[in-house]
Scaffold this motif. Sequence first.
Motif, mmCIF file in Angstrom:
data_model
loop_
_atom_site.group_PDB
_atom_site.id
_atom_site.type_symbol
_atom_site.label_atom_id
_atom_site.label_comp_id
_atom_site.label_asym_id
_atom_site.label_seq_id
_atom_site.Cartn_x
_atom_site.Cartn_y
_atom_site.Cartn_z
ATOM 1 N N TYR A 1 -26.554 31.501 -3.720
ATOM 2 C CA TYR A 1 -27.630 32.279 -3.102
ATOM 3 C C TYR A 1 -28.926 32.127 -3.904
ATOM 4 C CZ TYR A 1 -24.198 34.497 -0.045
ATOM 5 O OH TYR A 1 -23.230 34.727 0.905
ATOM 6 N N LYS A 2 -28.761 32.140 -5.219
ATOM 7 C CA LYS A 2 -29.928 32.004 -6.090
ATOM 8 C C LYS A 2 -30.520 30.605 -5.978
ATOM 9 C CE LYS A 2 -31.386 32.854 -10.872
ATOM 10 N NZ LYS A 2 -30.935 33.256 -12.228
ATOM 11 N N VAL A 3 -29.653 29.597 -5.842
ATOM 12 C CA VAL A 3 -30.117 28.211 -5.701
ATOM 13 C C VAL A 3 -31.025 28.065 -4.487
ATOM 14 C CG1 VAL A 3 -29.376 25.866 -5.129
ATOM 15 C CG2 VAL A 3 -28.192 27.134 -6.916
ATOM 16 N N LEU A 4 -30.614 28.690 -3.361
ATOM 17 C CA LEU A 4 -31.393 28.589 -2.122
ATOM 18 C C LEU A 4 -32.523 29.618 -2.046
ATOM 19 C CD1 LEU A 4 -28.598 27.923 0.532
ATOM 20 C CD2 LEU A 4 -30.060 26.276 -0.624
ATOM 21 N N GLY A 5 -32.520 30.565 -2.995
ATOM 22 C CA GLY A 5 -33.573 31.579 -3.005
ATOM 23 C C GLY A 5 -33.460 32.574 -1.871
ATOM 24 N N ILE A 6 -32.218 32.950 -1.541
ATOM 25 C CA ILE A 6 -31.975 33.889 -0.437
ATOM 26 C C ILE A 6 -31.078 35.024 -0.918
ATOM 27 C CG2 ILE A 6 -32.267 32.190 1.408
ATOM 28 C CD1 ILE A 6 -29.249 31.832 1.457
ATOM 29 N N SER A 7 -31.001 36.089 -0.104
ATOM 30 C CA SER A 7 -30.139 37.217 -0.454
ATOM 31 C C SER A 7 -28.751 37.012 0.150
ATOM 32 C CB SER A 7 -30.740 38.521 0.079
ATOM 33 O OG SER A 7 -30.695 38.532 1.505
ATOM 34 N N LYS A 8 -27.805 37.835 -0.285
ATOM 35 C CA LYS A 8 -26.429 37.724 0.224
ATOM 36 C C LYS A 8 -26.308 38.166 1.675
ATOM 37 C CE LYS A 8 -23.892 37.925 -4.116
ATOM 38 N NZ LYS A 8 -22.782 38.545 -4.866
ATOM 39 N N THR A 9 -27.347 38.816 2.200
ATOM 40 C CA THR A 9 -27.330 39.252 3.603
ATOM 41 C C THR A 9 -28.053 38.248 4.503
ATOM 42 O OG1 THR A 9 -29.354 40.547 3.251
ATOM 43 C CG2 THR A 9 -27.228 41.687 2.947
ATOM 44 N N ALA A 10 -28.419 37.106 3.960
ATOM 45 C CA ALA A 10 -29.164 36.106 4.729
ATOM 46 C C ALA A 10 -28.370 35.632 5.937
ATOM 47 C CB ALA A 10 -29.523 34.917 3.841
ATOM 48 N N SER A 11 -29.071 35.385 7.025
ATOM 49 C CA SER A 11 -28.429 34.890 8.245
ATOM 50 C C SER A 11 -28.219 33.384 8.131
ATOM 51 C CB SER A 11 -29.306 35.191 9.458
ATOM 52 O OG SER A 11 -30.518 34.445 9.383
ATOM 53 N N ALA A 12 -27.442 32.836 9.080
ATOM 54 C CA ALA A 12 -27.197 31.390 9.100
ATOM 55 C C ALA A 12 -28.512 30.628 9.243
ATOM 56 C CB ALA A 12 -26.238 31.033 10.234
ATOM 57 N N ASN A 13 -29.416 31.199 10.030
ATOM 58 C CA ASN A 13 -30.711 30.557 10.229
ATOM 59 C C ASN A 13 -31.546 30.585 8.950
ATOM 60 O OD1 ASN A 13 -32.535 29.244 12.036
ATOM 61 N ND2 ASN A 13 -33.786 31.098 12.045
ATOM 62 N N ASP A 14 -31.436 31.677 8.195
ATOM 63 C CA ASP A 14 -32.151 31.786 6.909
ATOM 64 C C ASP A 14 -31.658 30.720 5.932
ATOM 65 O OD1 ASP A 14 -33.598 33.974 7.792
ATOM 66 O OD2 ASP A 14 -32.155 35.433 7.011
ATOM 67 N N ILE A 15 -30.347 30.511 5.943
ATOM 68 C CA ILE A 15 -29.746 29.515 5.047
ATOM 69 C C ILE A 15 -30.238 28.120 5.407
ATOM 70 C CG2 ILE A 15 -27.565 28.402 4.394
ATOM 71 C CD1 ILE A 15 -26.225 31.147 4.804
ATOM 72 N N LYS A 16 -30.273 27.834 6.707
ATOM 73 C CA LYS A 16 -30.710 26.514 7.170
ATOM 74 C C LYS A 16 -32.169 26.259 6.782
ATOM 75 C CE LYS A 16 -29.414 25.292 11.268
ATOM 76 N NZ LYS A 16 -29.343 25.173 12.760
ATOM 77 N N LYS A 17 -33.025 27.260 6.996
ATOM 78 C CA LYS A 17 -34.443 27.114 6.676
ATOM 79 C C LYS A 17 -34.659 26.903 5.169
ATOM 80 C CE LYS A 17 -36.467 29.781 10.495
ATOM 81 N NZ LYS A 17 -37.220 31.017 10.843
ATOM 82 N N ALA A 18 -33.948 27.711 4.366
ATOM 83 C CA ALA A 18 -34.097 27.618 2.911
ATOM 84 C C ALA A 18 -33.648 26.246 2.406
ATOM 85 C CB ALA A 18 -33.296 28.725 2.230
ATOM 86 N N TYR A 19 -32.522 25.768 2.970
ATOM 87 C CA TYR A 19 -32.008 24.462 2.544
ATOM 88 C C TYR A 19 -32.977 23.342 2.914
ATOM 89 C CZ TYR A 19 -29.528 20.078 2.813
ATOM 90 O OH TYR A 19 -29.191 18.758 2.679
ATOM 91 N N ARG A 20 -33.484 23.358 4.144
ATOM 92 C CA ARG A 20 -34.401 22.305 4.584
ATOM 93 C C ARG A 20 -35.679 22.265 3.736
ATOM 94 N NH1 ARG A 20 -34.050 22.671 11.237
ATOM 95 N NH2 ARG A 20 -32.002 21.661 11.437
ATOM 96 N N LYS A 21 -36.150 23.446 3.374
ATOM 97 C CA LYS A 21 -37.357 23.530 2.546
ATOM 98 C C LYS A 21 -37.119 22.882 1.184
ATOM 99 C CE LYS A 21 -40.625 26.897 0.594
ATOM 100 N NZ LYS A 21 -40.953 28.338 0.476
ATOM 101 N N LEU A 22 -35.971 23.204 0.563
ATOM 102 C CA LEU A 22 -35.665 22.646 -0.758
ATOM 103 C C LEU A 22 -35.349 21.155 -0.675
ATOM 104 C CD1 LEU A 22 -33.468 25.497 -2.272
ATOM 105 C CD2 LEU A 22 -35.812 24.926 -2.867
ATOM 106 N N ALA A 23 -34.661 20.757 0.399
ATOM 107 C CA ALA A 23 -34.311 19.345 0.562
ATOM 108 C C ALA A 23 -35.568 18.487 0.669
ATOM 109 C CB ALA A 23 -33.437 19.163 1.805
ATOM 110 N N ARG A 24 -36.562 18.985 1.401
ATOM 111 C CA ARG A 24 -37.820 18.253 1.502
ATOM 112 C C ARG A 24 -38.553 18.214 0.155
ATOM 113 N NH1 ARG A 24 -38.269 20.928 6.616
ATOM 114 N NH2 ARG A 24 -39.482 22.598 5.637
ATOM 115 N N LYS A 25 -38.522 19.333 -0.550
ATOM 116 C CA LYS A 25 -39.262 19.443 -1.813
ATOM 117 C C LYS A 25 -38.681 18.544 -2.903
ATOM 118 C CE LYS A 25 -40.831 22.851 -5.232
ATOM 119 N NZ LYS A 25 -40.833 24.287 -5.611
ATOM 120 N N TYR A 26 -37.343 18.498 -2.976
ATOM 121 C CA TYR A 26 -36.705 17.797 -4.098
ATOM 122 C C TYR A 26 -36.053 16.477 -3.698
ATOM 123 C CZ TYR A 26 -37.326 22.222 -6.546
ATOM 124 O OH TYR A 26 -37.856 23.341 -7.121
#
Length: 294
Positions: free
Chosen positions: A7-32
């Motif tokens: 959760y900390k890696v993706l910068g999201i909370s434990k209550t994050a939705s599936a869509n929140d997880i997808k958005k956070a991952y795509r943002k980091l994948a593009r950045k790094y």
Amino acid sequence: MAFIDYYKVLGISKTASANDIKKAYRKLARKYHPDLNPNDKEAEQKFKQANEANEVLSDPENRKKYDEYGEHWQHAEEYEKAKQQEQYQRSTSNQYGGYSEEDYSDFFGSMFGGQSSQSRGQHVKFKGQDFNAKLELNLKDVYTSHKRTLTVNNKNIRITIPAGIENGQVIKIKGHGGKGVNNGPNGDLYIEFSIRNNTAFKRDGDNLYVSVDLDLYKALLGGEITVDTFDGKVKLTVKPVTQNGTKVKLKGKGFPKYKKEGQFGDLYVTYNLKTPIKLTEKEKELFTELSKLR
């Protein structure tokens, strides 16, 4: 090896939705992404962690296991079976004046690394955590087999690195991971190889590719040149009227084949025709005569 909070890696909370997880991952994948951060080891590591976190948290079943068991989530099924078994033993023992609540708590403490000696659940064995390590080598380092000492979890491990190992290849060293629980087997150590190529050769599997300059006169008249291979120099005969971009194969002069002693790929030499930069007056006259003949 430290526990990674996905959760900390993706910068999201434990209550994050599936869509929140997808958005956070795509943002980091593009950045790094490695293509946007060439030769940046820190970015490469963060990209891999983001991938790992996404693989676990984007799968509802794996996420549920992770939320409940944390770093031990991959052993969730084993824990559940042990839990059911312990519940059965507990109910049976209580019926005849056996287990107490304290004993039951001790059992789960022992599963997660506790040191209680009273729990009857200690007979349940679990494999230790697998460790992951990355070893950076130069291309020349893996041209021949050699031994190397690694320090993992404050322990020195002597391993043999076979010639011909590939960039990104992962090998398993059995039993060199985390310590098993309740006398269970140790985890394994997975080593990923990062091979830096700081040579003039391009590697593709077992084959090597290199370009060499060929002067105009040798290209037209033919002759002999000396070229570098990975383990020395060889002489090549150049045919008359050799064209720019001509490719020559040197059989068996490529890279060692992984775990195939004495076997090598091929070396492909491409001629890069170099024309003279400056001409003398005499050379100009001669080239003018040649042009008239053509």
